[in-house]
Write a protein that holds these residues in place. Structure first.
Motif, PDB file in Angstrom:
ATOM      1  N   PRO A  53      55.198  56.318 -30.152  1.00 14.87           N
ATOM      2  CA  PRO A  53      55.494  57.390 -31.110  1.00 14.87           C
ATOM      3  C   PRO A  53      54.344  57.544 -32.099  1.00 14.87           C
ATOM      4  CG  PRO A  53      56.761  55.430 -31.654  1.00 14.87           C
ATOM      5  CD  PRO A  53      56.092  55.149 -30.343  1.00 14.87           C
ATOM      6  N   ALA A  54      54.172  58.747 -32.574  1.00 10.06           N
ATOM      7  CA  ALA A  54      53.115  59.039 -33.550  1.00 10.06           C
ATOM      8  C   ALA A  54      53.553  60.246 -34.365  1.00 10.06           C
ATOM      9  CB  ALA A  54      51.787  59.305 -32.847  1.00 10.06           C
ATOM     10  N   VAL A  55      52.785  60.525 -35.423  1.00  8.90           N
ATOM     11  CA  VAL A  55      53.036  61.691 -36.276  1.00  8.90           C
ATOM     12  C   VAL A  55      51.808  62.584 -36.233  1.00  8.90           C
ATOM     13  CG1 VAL A  55      53.476  62.508 -38.620  1.00  8.90           C
ATOM     14  CG2 VAL A  55      54.587  60.420 -37.800  1.00  8.90           C
ATOM     15  N   ALA A  56      52.001  63.857 -35.882  1.00  7.52           N
ATOM     16  CA  ALA A  56      50.896  64.818 -35.900  1.00  7.52           C
ATOM     17  C   ALA A  56      50.549  65.154 -37.352  1.00  7.52           C
ATOM     18  CB  ALA A  56      51.288  66.079 -35.152  1.00  7.52           C
ATOM     19  N   LEU A  57      49.264  65.162 -37.649  1.00  5.85           N
ATOM     20  CA  LEU A  57      48.830  65.429 -39.022  1.00  5.85           C
ATOM     21  C   LEU A  57      48.466  66.894 -39.254  1.00  5.85           C
ATOM     22  CD1 LEU A  57      46.739  62.204 -39.712  1.00  5.85           C
ATOM     23  CD2 LEU A  57      49.178  62.637 -40.109  1.00  5.85           C
ATOM     24  N   GLN A  58      48.471  67.695 -38.190  1.00  2.34           N
ATOM     25  CA  GLN A  58      48.243  69.131 -38.345  1.00  2.34           C
ATOM     26  C   GLN A  58      48.791  69.853 -37.120  1.00  2.34           C
ATOM     27  OE1 GLN A  58      43.827  69.048 -38.440  1.00  2.34           O
ATOM     28  NE2 GLN A  58      43.890  70.377 -36.625  1.00  2.34           N
ATOM     29  N   ASP A  59      48.877  71.176 -37.221  1.00  5.39           N
ATOM     30  CA  ASP A  59      49.331  71.969 -36.083  1.00  5.39           C
ATOM     31  C   ASP A  59      48.326  71.854 -34.940  1.00  5.39           C
ATOM     32  OD1 ASP A  59      51.412  72.788 -37.648  1.00  5.39           O
ATOM     33  OD2 ASP A  59      50.680  74.831 -37.953  1.00  5.39           O
ATOM     34  N   GLY A  60      48.832  71.995 -33.734  1.00  3.06           N
ATOM     35  CA  GLY A  60      47.949  71.987 -32.583  1.00  3.06           C
ATOM     36  C   GLY A  60      48.529  72.789 -31.441  1.00  3.06           C
ATOM     37  N   ARG A  61      47.702  73.606 -30.816  1.00  8.49           N
ATOM     38  CA  ARG A  61      48.133  74.365 -29.647  1.00  8.49           C
ATOM     39  C   ARG A  61      47.622  73.691 -28.381  1.00  8.49           C
ATOM     40  NH1 ARG A  61      50.698  78.628 -31.473  1.00  8.49           N
ATOM     41  NH2 ARG A  61      50.193  79.428 -33.548  1.00  8.49           N
ATOM     42  N   LEU A  62      48.156  74.104 -27.257  1.00 11.98           N
ATOM     43  CA  LEU A  62      47.843  73.484 -25.982  1.00 11.98           C
ATOM     44  C   LEU A  62      46.332  73.392 -25.777  1.00 11.98           C
ATOM     45  CD1 LEU A  62      49.554  72.404 -23.607  1.00 11.98           C
ATOM     46  CD2 LEU A  62      49.103  74.579 -22.453  1.00 11.98           C
ATOM     47  N   GLY A  63      45.849  72.163 -25.512  1.00 10.30           N
ATOM     48  CA  GLY A  63      44.429  71.943 -25.269  1.00 10.30           C
ATOM     49  C   GLY A  63      43.616  71.628 -26.509  1.00 10.30           C
ATOM     50  N   GLU A  64      44.188  71.811 -27.705  1.00 10.00           N
ATOM     51  CA  GLU A  64      43.461  71.518 -28.935  1.00 10.00           C
ATOM     52  C   GLU A  64      43.491  70.018 -29.246  1.00 10.00           C
ATOM     53  OE1 GLU A  64      43.853  75.635 -31.523  1.00 10.00           O
ATOM     54  OE2 GLU A  64      45.151  73.938 -32.009  1.00 10.00           O
ATOM     55  N   ARG A  65      42.458  69.551 -29.931  1.00  5.98           N
ATOM     56  CA  ARG A  65      42.378  68.162 -30.366  1.00  5.98           C
ATOM     57  C   ARG A  65      42.763  68.102 -31.844  1.00  5.98           C
ATOM     58  NH1 ARG A  65      39.181  64.537 -27.722  1.00  5.98           N
ATOM     59  NH2 ARG A  65      38.038  63.944 -29.620  1.00  5.98           N
TER      60      ARG A  65
END
Length: 225
Positions: A187-199
């Protein structure tokens, strides 16, 4: 380029004054024609144009551009008064515009990034003269969210909506790690929005520092080591 369309030409005796209502009606006709030409369905109202006495001669009225965004609820338009082809004075004429249309409106205040599934909407008639965007008459599909904060009573338009990214900032995600042929997940927490293929940066549950991972699916990111 300014609009300078002749509205009314007439001869008056010295001290004569044209009808205030007739001038206002001509101003409205001109402004209404301009809005129709640009595809607007707004309805214009113009205050009566009252003039002081004029010198004898041929009087011509010309309407200029409304400053700023138009149509809107309240504005003013410059009206140039010419006598014998000489500019006598310029008047500032109050005008209003209304563009009542059926729309879906928000039943409450909502903050940006709220998913459309969590939004309560109701049907209403709304003045769109001072609104931006295309009115949406049906609830968008679940893959949309609010682009900005909105208040109750605001009409739903395409300008307020945006596609929901596969991963949203501060969302819990599944982090997949591939290392030497071994696949692990945590498990992890995303720190910003991301769309498919984005880092994007994510913070794994087992670490105090963020790592960069690629968005691979809704709620999933991946690291290739």
């Amino acid at each position: 380029m300014a609009w300078l369309t002749s509205l009314l030409v007439l001869a008056v005796a010295a001290g004569g004054v044209p009808s205030a209502e007739s001038i206002a009606d001509q101003v409205r006709t001109e402004l209404q024609a301009r809005l129709q030409a640009q595809g607007s369905t707004a309805d214009v109202s113009v205050a009566a144009v009252r003039l002081q006495s004029l010198p004898a001669g041929e009087v011509r009225f010309e309407v200029g551009d409304v400053a700023g965004r138009w149509p809107r609820a309240r504005a003013s338009v410059p009206l140039r008064v010419h006598v014998n082809d000489r500019l006598l004075r310029t008047l500032s004429v109050p005008v209003t515009a209304r563009d009542m249309r059926p729309a879906l409106v928000f039943e409450a205040d909502y903050v940006a990034r709220t998913n459309v599934d969590a939004i309560a909407l109701q049907h209403s008639e709304v003045d769109m003269a001072c609104r931006t965007g295309r009115v949406i008459l049906e609830r968008p599909v679940h893959s949309y969210r609010l682009r900005q904060d909105v208040r109750a009573g605001t009409p739903l338009t395409d300008a307020l909506m945006e596609p929901t990214p596969e991963v949203q900032g501060m969302q819990n995600v599944e982090l997949q790690v591939h290392h030497r042929g071994i696949a692990l997940s945590a498990p992890a927490v995303a720190l910003q929005d991301g769309r498919l293929g984005e880092r994007i940066p994510v913070r794994p549950s087992y670490a105090s520092e963020a790592v960069v991972a690629t968005v691979t699916a809704p709620g999933k990111v991946q690291i290739h080591d």
